[in-house]
Design a protein around this motif. Structure first.
Motif, PDB file in Angstrom:
ATOM      1  N   ARG A 181       0.749  -1.192  -0.033  1.00  0.00           N
ATOM      2  CA  ARG A 181       0.055   0.169   0.049  1.00  0.00           C
ATOM      3  C   ARG A 181       0.681   1.274  -0.235  1.00  0.00           C
ATOM      4  O   ARG A 181       0.615   2.405  -0.694  1.00  0.00           O
ATOM      5  CB  ARG A 181      -0.773   0.153   1.144  1.00  0.00           C
ATOM      6  CG  ARG A 181      -1.836   1.295   1.084  1.00  0.00           C
ATOM      7  CD  ARG A 181      -2.881   1.047   2.581  1.00  0.00           C
ATOM      8  NE  ARG A 181      -3.816   2.100   2.278  1.00  0.00           N
ATOM      9  CZ  ARG A 181      -3.886   3.060   3.152  1.00  0.00           C
ATOM     10  NH1 ARG A 181      -2.886   3.122   4.211  1.00  0.00           N
ATOM     11  NH2 ARG A 181      -4.791   3.964   3.206  1.00  0.00           N
ATOM     12  N   ALA A 182       1.888   1.362   0.737  1.00  0.00           N
ATOM     13  CA  ALA A 182       2.573   2.537   0.783  1.00  0.00           C
ATOM     14  C   ALA A 182       3.497   2.703  -0.483  1.00  0.00           C
ATOM     15  O   ALA A 182       3.359   3.843  -0.911  1.00  0.00           O
ATOM     16  CB  ALA A 182       4.003   2.241   1.924  1.00  0.00           C
ATOM     17  N   GLU A 183       3.792   1.748  -1.287  1.00  0.00           N
ATOM     18  CA  GLU A 183       4.515   1.975  -2.650  1.00  0.00           C
ATOM     19  C   GLU A 183       3.221   2.372  -3.670  1.00  0.00           C
ATOM     20  O   GLU A 183       3.631   3.278  -4.547  1.00  0.00           O
ATOM     21  CB  GLU A 183       4.888   0.646  -3.026  1.00  0.00           C
ATOM     22  CG  GLU A 183       5.866   0.523  -4.480  1.00  0.00           C
ATOM     23  CD  GLU A 183       6.161  -0.741  -4.967  1.00  0.00           C
ATOM     24  OE1 GLU A 183       5.526  -1.348  -5.565  1.00  0.00           O
ATOM     25  OE2 GLU A 183       7.335  -1.114  -4.660  1.00  0.00           O
ATOM     26  N   PHE A 184       2.108   1.855  -3.476  1.00  0.00           N
ATOM     27  CA  PHE A 184       1.012   2.335  -4.238  1.00  0.00           C
ATOM     28  C   PHE A 184       0.811   3.885  -4.132  1.00  0.00           C
ATOM     29  O   PHE A 184       0.802   4.474  -5.172  1.00  0.00           O
ATOM     30  CB  PHE A 184      -0.176   1.481  -4.012  1.00  0.00           C
ATOM     31  CG  PHE A 184      -1.434   1.903  -4.659  1.00  0.00           C
ATOM     32  CD1 PHE A 184      -1.850   1.385  -5.957  1.00  0.00           C
ATOM     33  CD2 PHE A 184      -2.504   2.598  -3.602  1.00  0.00           C
ATOM     34  CE1 PHE A 184      -2.934   2.115  -6.530  1.00  0.00           C
ATOM     35  CE2 PHE A 184      -3.656   2.854  -4.496  1.00  0.00           C
ATOM     36  CZ  PHE A 184      -3.939   2.771  -5.690  1.00  0.00           C
ATOM     37  N   LEU A 185       0.614   4.197  -2.663  1.00  0.00           N
ATOM     38  CA  LEU A 185       0.249   5.431  -2.420  1.00  0.00           C
ATOM     39  C   LEU A 185       1.121   6.632  -2.893  1.00  0.00           C
ATOM     40  O   LEU A 185       1.036   7.726  -3.074  1.00  0.00           O
ATOM     41  CB  LEU A 185      -0.143   5.756  -1.027  1.00  0.00           C
ATOM     42  CG  LEU A 185      -1.316   5.097  -0.565  1.00  0.00           C
ATOM     43  CD1 LEU A 185      -1.542   5.171   0.980  1.00  0.00           C
ATOM     44  CD2 LEU A 185      -2.541   5.557  -1.272  1.00  0.00           C
ATOM     45  N   ALA A 186       2.427   6.085  -3.320  1.00  0.00           N
ATOM     46  CA  ALA A 186       3.632   6.952  -3.850  1.00  0.00           C
ATOM     47  C   ALA A 186       3.495   7.257  -5.319  1.00  0.00           C
ATOM     48  O   ALA A 186       4.025   8.188  -5.459  1.00  0.00           O
ATOM     49  CB  ALA A 186       4.757   6.476  -3.392  1.00  0.00           C
ATOM     50  N   ARG A 187       2.654   6.352  -5.944  1.00  0.00           N
ATOM     51  CA  ARG A 187       2.487   6.524  -7.281  1.00  0.00           C
ATOM     52  C   ARG A 187       1.722   7.714  -7.498  1.00  0.00           C
ATOM     53  O   ARG A 187       0.612   8.090  -6.812  1.00  0.00           O
ATOM     54  CB  ARG A 187       1.768   5.314  -8.086  1.00  0.00           C
ATOM     55  CG  ARG A 187       2.870   4.143  -7.875  1.00  0.00           C
ATOM     56  CD  ARG A 187       1.973   2.645  -8.083  1.00  0.00           C
ATOM     57  NE  ARG A 187       1.609   2.898  -9.577  1.00  0.00           N
ATOM     58  CZ  ARG A 187       2.356   2.499 -10.571  1.00  0.00           C
ATOM     59  NH1 ARG A 187       3.383   2.252 -10.318  1.00  0.00           N
ATOM     60  NH2 ARG A 187       1.899   2.635 -11.955  1.00  0.00           N
ATOM     61  N   PRO A 188       1.913   8.375  -8.782  1.00  0.00           N
ATOM     62  CA  PRO A 188       1.075   9.632  -9.128  1.00  0.00           C
ATOM     63  C   PRO A 188      -0.106   9.107  -9.761  1.00  0.00           C
ATOM     64  O   PRO A 188      -0.211   8.094 -10.403  1.00  0.00           O
ATOM     65  CB  PRO A 188       1.762  10.215 -10.378  1.00  0.00           C
ATOM     66  CG  PRO A 188       2.880   9.315 -10.872  1.00  0.00           C
ATOM     67  CD  PRO A 188       3.071   8.353  -9.740  1.00  0.00           C
ATOM     68  N   GLY A 189      -1.189   9.642  -9.740  1.00  0.00           N
ATOM     69  CA  GLY A 189      -2.511   9.434 -10.076  1.00  0.00           C
ATOM     70  C   GLY A 189      -2.625   9.851 -11.648  1.00  0.00           C
ATOM     71  O   GLY A 189      -1.935  10.484 -12.046  1.00  0.00           O
ATOM     72  N   PRO A 190      -3.694   8.989 -12.164  1.00  0.00           N
ATOM     73  CA  PRO A 190      -3.870   9.437 -13.632  1.00  0.00           C
ATOM     74  C   PRO A 190      -4.136  10.780 -14.038  1.00  0.00           C
ATOM     75  O   PRO A 190      -4.107  11.189 -15.154  1.00  0.00           O
ATOM     76  CB  PRO A 190      -4.833   8.289 -14.169  1.00  0.00           C
ATOM     77  CG  PRO A 190      -5.595   8.206 -12.890  1.00  0.00           C
ATOM     78  CD  PRO A 190      -4.654   8.315 -11.698  1.00  0.00           C
TER      79      PRO A 190
END
Length: 297
Positions: A181-190
């Motif tokens: 989840r931490a890695e996912f939340l660090a990604r920019p949104g579309p």
């Protein structure tokens, strides 16, 4: 009119009046509408999805409707691709665009990341689907065993879709859910390149309950049962999103039982399911940091 680089979103729970407000906005601005509704993407699901009428769609250009057959599993990733194309197209043409709808997963795409780069092998998908067929308890048990006996508090452990997605990623990566989840939340949104301006339209519970009941009865009188019969006749699996959508799930069960039950009881069942959906939608709004605000879109 929206500013350059701005994207406007009108959301709120079912039956709060989003459609009427969105059509009024489009009429006053000459704008277009992008549906943010996970049921409206399915062709033939019109009455039960409260899809804009043919006359409304002729008057105002709509995006995000009738994108998939009910036999398909239309994903949030597929929705994002369509939504991004619609947003970019309207920006190129200089047309105002309003995103309107209350489906949580779709809505979340406008405020943050929606997917990761993790590849899910076919055997993992097959294992998770087999567990999902046994029910949410089987998914929870498998996940808890991998997570040291306890599921993270941020995971909606009552939602079978969320559980299945979490288990797929846990099995495919071999990593714990918190780190994923931490890695996912660090990604920019579309839509990270746009400034998203959102309004939540809601109503007091007594008023909204009345509107939900009125909406259910309009649907039952306006063709929901005919749509449910058409879906039931296709023999589609019960776990398809189109089949388990609120209103359709209850109406299909009524049809499969012979259609001889009390329509008032069916209406009550749809009302209860819709009210549960309202509660889930409000949780999504809070999770995204959105609060109701009166006023026009």
């Amino acid at each position: 009119m929206p500013e350059a680089g701005e994207l406007r979103v009108l959301t709120g729970p079912t039956a709060a009046g989003k459609t009427e407000a969105a059509l009024a906005w489009a009429g006053s601005t000459g704008g277009e509408l992008l549906s943010c509704d996970s049921v409206c993407v399915y062709r033939g699901l019109d009455v039960g999805a409260a899809k804009p009428s043919a006359a409304e769609r002729a008057r105002v250009p709509h995006h995000g409707l009738d994108l998939a057959d009910p036999a398909e599993r239309f994903s949030v990733e597929a929705y994002v691709r369509h939504a991004r194309a619609a947003v970019d197209d309207c920006r190129r043409r200089g047309r105002p665009l309003l995103v309107v709808g209350g489906s949580g997963f779709y809505l979340g795409a406008f405020f943050g990341p929606v997917t990761d780069a993790l590849d899910i092998p076919g055997e993992v998908r097959a294992e998770v689907r087999a567990l999902a067929a046994e029910g949410p308890a089987a998914l929870r048990s498998r996940l808890a065993g991998l997570e040291g006996g306890r599921l993270p508090c941020w995971l909606d452990s009552e939602n079978p879709i969320r559980l299945a997605k979490a288990l797929e990623r846990r099995l495919a990566s071999g990593r714990d859910l918190d780190s994923l989840r931490a890695e996912f939340l660090a990604r920019p949104g579309p839509f990270a390149d746009l400034r998203v301006r959102a309004e939540v339209r809601d109503r007091p519970d007594p008023e909204l309950r009345t509107r939900v009941a009125e909406r259910t009865r309009r649907m039952l009188a306006g063709g929901l049962l005919e749509e449910a019969r058409a879906l039931a006749a296709r023999g589609l699996p019960d776990d398809l999103p189109a089949v388990r959508a609120v209103g359709y799930r209850e109406a299909i069960a009524w049809v499969r039982a012979g259609g001889a039950g009390d329509l008032d009881r069916l209406a009550e069942a749809v009302d209860r399911a819709t009210w549960s959906l309202v509660a889930s939608q409000r949780k999504w709004f809070r999770r995204l940091g959105l609060t109701p605000s009166p006023g026009p879109a």
